[in-house]
Design a protein around this motif. Sequence first.
Motif, PDB file in Angstrom:
ATOM      1  N   ILE A  95       0.861  -1.181   0.000  1.00 33.69           N
ATOM      2  CA  ILE A  95       0.000   0.000   0.000  1.00 33.69           C
ATOM      3  C   ILE A  95       0.898   1.232   0.000  1.00 33.69           C
ATOM      4  O   ILE A  95       1.762   1.378   0.862  1.00 33.69           O
ATOM      5  CB  ILE A  95      -0.906   0.034   1.253  1.00 33.69           C
ATOM      6  CG1 ILE A  95      -1.672  -1.285   1.403  1.00 33.69           C
ATOM      7  CG2 ILE A  95      -1.852   1.211   1.204  1.00 33.69           C
ATOM      8  CD1 ILE A  95      -2.253  -1.482   2.794  1.00 33.69           C
ATOM      9  N   LEU A 139       0.853   5.178   0.390  1.00 32.80           N
ATOM     10  CA  LEU A 139       0.018   6.253   0.922  1.00 32.80           C
ATOM     11  C   LEU A 139       0.598   7.602   0.507  1.00 32.80           C
ATOM     12  O   LEU A 139       1.777   7.887   0.761  1.00 32.80           O
ATOM     13  CB  LEU A 139      -0.034   6.175   2.442  1.00 32.80           C
ATOM     14  CG  LEU A 139      -0.582   4.857   3.027  1.00 32.80           C
ATOM     15  CD1 LEU A 139      -0.054   4.650   4.432  1.00 32.80           C
ATOM     16  CD2 LEU A 139      -2.097   4.863   3.027  1.00 32.80           C
ATOM     17  N   VAL A 180      -3.079   4.808  -2.355  1.00 28.73           N
ATOM     18  CA  VAL A 180      -4.048   5.521  -1.528  1.00 28.73           C
ATOM     19  C   VAL A 180      -3.716   7.000  -1.641  1.00 28.73           C
ATOM     20  O   VAL A 180      -2.653   7.441  -1.204  1.00 28.73           O
ATOM     21  CB  VAL A 180      -3.991   5.057  -0.061  1.00 28.73           C
ATOM     22  CG1 VAL A 180      -4.982   5.853   0.780  1.00 28.73           C
ATOM     23  CG2 VAL A 180      -4.281   3.563   0.045  1.00 28.73           C
ATOM     24  N   VAL A 236      -7.306   3.922  -4.115  1.00 27.23           N
ATOM     25  CA  VAL A 236      -8.243   4.337  -3.071  1.00 27.23           C
ATOM     26  C   VAL A 236      -8.109   5.856  -2.927  1.00 27.23           C
ATOM     27  O   VAL A 236      -7.042   6.369  -2.587  1.00 27.23           O
ATOM     28  CB  VAL A 236      -7.921   3.651  -1.729  1.00 27.23           C
ATOM     29  CG1 VAL A 236      -8.910   4.106  -0.650  1.00 27.23           C
ATOM     30  CG2 VAL A 236      -7.942   2.129  -1.877  1.00 27.23           C
ATOM     31  N   ILE A 258      -9.066   1.095   4.827  1.00 27.64           N
ATOM     32  CA  ILE A 258      -8.038   0.742   3.834  1.00 27.64           C
ATOM     33  C   ILE A 258      -7.717  -0.753   3.937  1.00 27.64           C
ATOM     34  O   ILE A 258      -7.590  -1.445   2.922  1.00 27.64           O
ATOM     35  CB  ILE A 258      -6.765   1.588   4.067  1.00 27.64           C
ATOM     36  CG1 ILE A 258      -7.061   3.064   3.780  1.00 27.64           C
ATOM     37  CG2 ILE A 258      -5.625   1.097   3.169  1.00 27.64           C
ATOM     38  CD1 ILE A 258      -5.938   3.995   4.190  1.00 27.64           C
TER      39      ILE A 258
END
Length: 246
Positions: free
Chosen positions: A10, A12, A82, A106, A238
């Motif tokens: 992931i 961010l 994200v 996301v 998330i």
Amino acid sequence: MTTMTNSPTIVLIAGHWLGAWAWDAVLEHLTTDHARAIAMTLPGLDEHDPARATKTLDDQVAAIEDVIGRARTSDDQPVILVAHSGANAPVSLVLDRHPELVHRVVWVDSGPVSAGGAFAPDLPEAVYELPLPPFDVLAEQASLEGLSAEDLEQFRAKAVPEPGPVLRQPVELANDARRTVPTTLVCCSIPSAQLLELARAGHPMFAEVANLEHLDVIDLPTGHWPMWSRPRDLAEVIGSVVSRAG
């Protein structure tokens, strides 16, 4: 030690004035219970970079691509982006240029930018950078709901002025495949029902949402900075998205 090549990474990416530090409270929960998470600071938002105010969206895109490349240890390594708030411009460009590299995106109180969009196209060339405005001014543009005095104090202390070139540069898009990347909208300051209605009506801030082929929406009612106002809940959202995407 065995490396799980199919375990997602992931990435961010926070919005204007923010660096990787903005995700600290979210990472406390994500790194324990979910896939590997990396918070990055976009070019132009590193206070220690003497040339930061000259950085462009293309510089930011290149940095995101570099992080994705390092995260992908194999061709089937899933990477989930994200993106919060103003990170939507460089992330939209990444999706346009390399949709095959992103397993899911996301958007946190944000969304994809339409072709030709720019955050501040009329910002004079003489404006070198844009500092974080006073909070009463900022509150007219984005909801501060849920932020404590301590949150605001940290925001003010750590915020880095946004480079003028990033704000002026239009987002040039050419690849419709960007719309096929599975997408989740985490709706905070605007409820999902209202956002989708605006998208269908062609509102310039949300029109691109109507073109997405694989869309989920999740409501997380709070202000525009949920990584501070509801960090545990945002981490859980998330994490649930990552679990379903896996």
